[in-house]
Scaffold this motif. Structure first.
Motif, PDB file in Angstrom:
ATOM      1  N   LEU A  45       0.784  -0.834  -0.037  1.00 50.28           N
ATOM      2  CA  LEU A  45      -0.038  -0.301   0.063  1.00 50.28           C
ATOM      3  C   LEU A  45       0.925   0.826   0.286  1.00 50.28           C
ATOM      4  O   LEU A  45       0.506   2.536  -0.719  1.00 50.28           O
ATOM      5  CB  LEU A  45      -1.113  -0.277   1.016  1.00 50.28           C
ATOM      6  CG  LEU A  45      -2.004  -1.314   0.754  1.00 50.28           C
ATOM      7  CD1 LEU A  45      -2.706  -1.097   2.874  1.00 50.28           C
ATOM      8  CD2 LEU A  45      -3.119  -0.929   0.150  1.00 50.28           C
ATOM      9  N   LEU A  93      -6.612   7.773  -2.519  1.00 53.50           N
ATOM     10  CA  LEU A  93      -7.525   5.912  -1.530  1.00 53.50           C
ATOM     11  C   LEU A  93      -6.739   4.929  -0.904  1.00 53.50           C
ATOM     12  O   LEU A  93      -6.389   5.419   0.587  1.00 53.50           O
ATOM     13  CB  LEU A  93      -8.527   5.692  -2.656  1.00 53.50           C
ATOM     14  CG  LEU A  93      -8.949   4.972  -1.472  1.00 53.50           C
ATOM     15  CD1 LEU A  93     -10.157   5.171  -0.459  1.00 53.50           C
ATOM     16  CD2 LEU A  93     -10.162   3.942  -2.651  1.00 53.50           C
ATOM     17  N   VAL A  94      -5.505   4.737  -1.483  1.00 58.88           N
ATOM     18  CA  VAL A  94      -4.696   3.662  -1.397  1.00 58.88           C
ATOM     19  C   VAL A  94      -3.293   4.862   0.016  1.00 58.88           C
ATOM     20  O   VAL A  94      -4.067   3.860   0.604  1.00 58.88           O
ATOM     21  CB  VAL A  94      -3.400   3.499  -2.195  1.00 58.88           C
ATOM     22  CG1 VAL A  94      -2.626   2.974  -1.978  1.00 58.88           C
ATOM     23  CG2 VAL A  94      -4.311   2.195  -3.576  1.00 58.88           C
ATOM     24  N   ARG A 137      -4.508   6.666   1.939  1.00 61.34           N
ATOM     25  CA  ARG A 137      -5.476   7.073   3.386  1.00 61.34           C
ATOM     26  C   ARG A 137      -6.220   5.291   3.659  1.00 61.34           C
ATOM     27  O   ARG A 137      -6.096   5.150   4.965  1.00 61.34           O
ATOM     28  CB  ARG A 137      -6.951   7.364   2.773  1.00 61.34           C
ATOM     29  CG  ARG A 137      -6.351   8.938   2.294  1.00 61.34           C
ATOM     30  CD  ARG A 137      -7.897   9.650   1.254  1.00 61.34           C
ATOM     31  NE  ARG A 137      -7.886  11.057   1.142  1.00 61.34           N
ATOM     32  CZ  ARG A 137      -9.033  11.465   0.158  1.00 61.34           C
ATOM     33  NH1 ARG A 137      -9.667  10.713  -0.016  1.00 61.34           N
ATOM     34  NH2 ARG A 137      -8.180  12.677   0.170  1.00 61.34           N
ATOM     35  N   VAL A 138      -5.521   4.557   3.206  1.00 61.30           N
ATOM     36  CA  VAL A 138      -6.305   2.801   3.441  1.00 61.30           C
ATOM     37  C   VAL A 138      -4.949   2.957   4.405  1.00 61.30           C
ATOM     38  O   VAL A 138      -4.821   2.184   5.478  1.00 61.30           O
ATOM     39  CB  VAL A 138      -6.372   2.005   2.534  1.00 61.30           C
ATOM     40  CG1 VAL A 138      -6.310   0.840   3.321  1.00 61.30           C
ATOM     41  CG2 VAL A 138      -7.816   2.163   2.233  1.00 61.30           C
TER      42      VAL A 138
END
Length: 203
Positions: free
Chosen positions: A24, A177-178, A180-181
């Motif tokens: 990630l 998004l990645v 943030r994850v």
């Protein structure tokens, strides 16, 4: 009789955590940007993939050794705070967009494999995935090999498609998004470390 299955389960857990976090973290990272650049420049994917693997496993083995060494020179309480705050700092770092520095651009004059090894190794120095490897090795000191293999696997998961597909993949990745994850996972790991969650289990 039950120790071996427990040890195997912990080893698998540290490997999977390291793989997932680094995969990630590597999305949109400067070393992934470098992978895109190398693929576009040389158009020879397999020497690039091999070069990335060699550079990563050497770099992360050194980083993992540093992380394991830290556990022998820093007391458990101080180490818990350092690691917890480091994971929280990594969470914040994940939210900052990365870019490829001019110094990270591969220099001509070597073959594809050698150029990739040198460029990737240097670009990974001080990068978030290397720092994450140090922290993870210190968090899981009993499983140095699992952590290094996991972080290396995470790098390959993120970078092999980048090399094989190249620029076609770059614009389609949900980088924000990645990240943030990944930031959430790093933050949770930081809070758990500060709280001492899982210490009695070796987590």
């Amino acid at each position: 009789m039950s120790a071996a299955p427990a040890d195997n389960a912990l080893a698998m857990q540290s490997f999977l955590i390291a793989t997932g976090l680094v995969a990630l973290a590597e999305i949109g990272d400067k070393t992934q940007l470098l992978a895109f650049m190398l693929a576009a420049r040389f158009k020879r994917p397999w020497p690039i993939v091999l070069g990335i693997f060699v550079a990563t496993i050497v770099n992360h083995a050194v980083a993992g050794a540093v992380g394991t060494w830290l556990t022998s020179v820093i007391g458990p309480m101080a180490l818990r705070w350092i690691l917890g705050l480091s994971f929280l700092a990594m969470a914040g770092w994940m939210l900052i967009p990365d870019k490829l520095d001019e110094d990270d651009t591969p220099k001509p004059g070597h073959g594809v494999f050698v150029t990739t090894v040198i460029a990737f190794f240097l670009a990974e120095m001080g990068d978030k995935t290397q720092i994450a490897t140090v922290a993870l090795a210190a968090r899981f000191p009993a499983d140095f090999i699992g952590v290094v293999m996991g972080t290396t696997a995470g790098m390959m998961v993120a970078n092999v498609p980048a090399v094989l597909v190249g620029g076609k993949l770059a614009d389609k990745l949900p980088v924000k998004l990645v990240h943030r994850v990944a930031a959430v996972i790093f933050a949770v790991l930081g809070v758990m470390t500060l709280a001492g969650v899982g210490q009695s289990l070796g987590l």
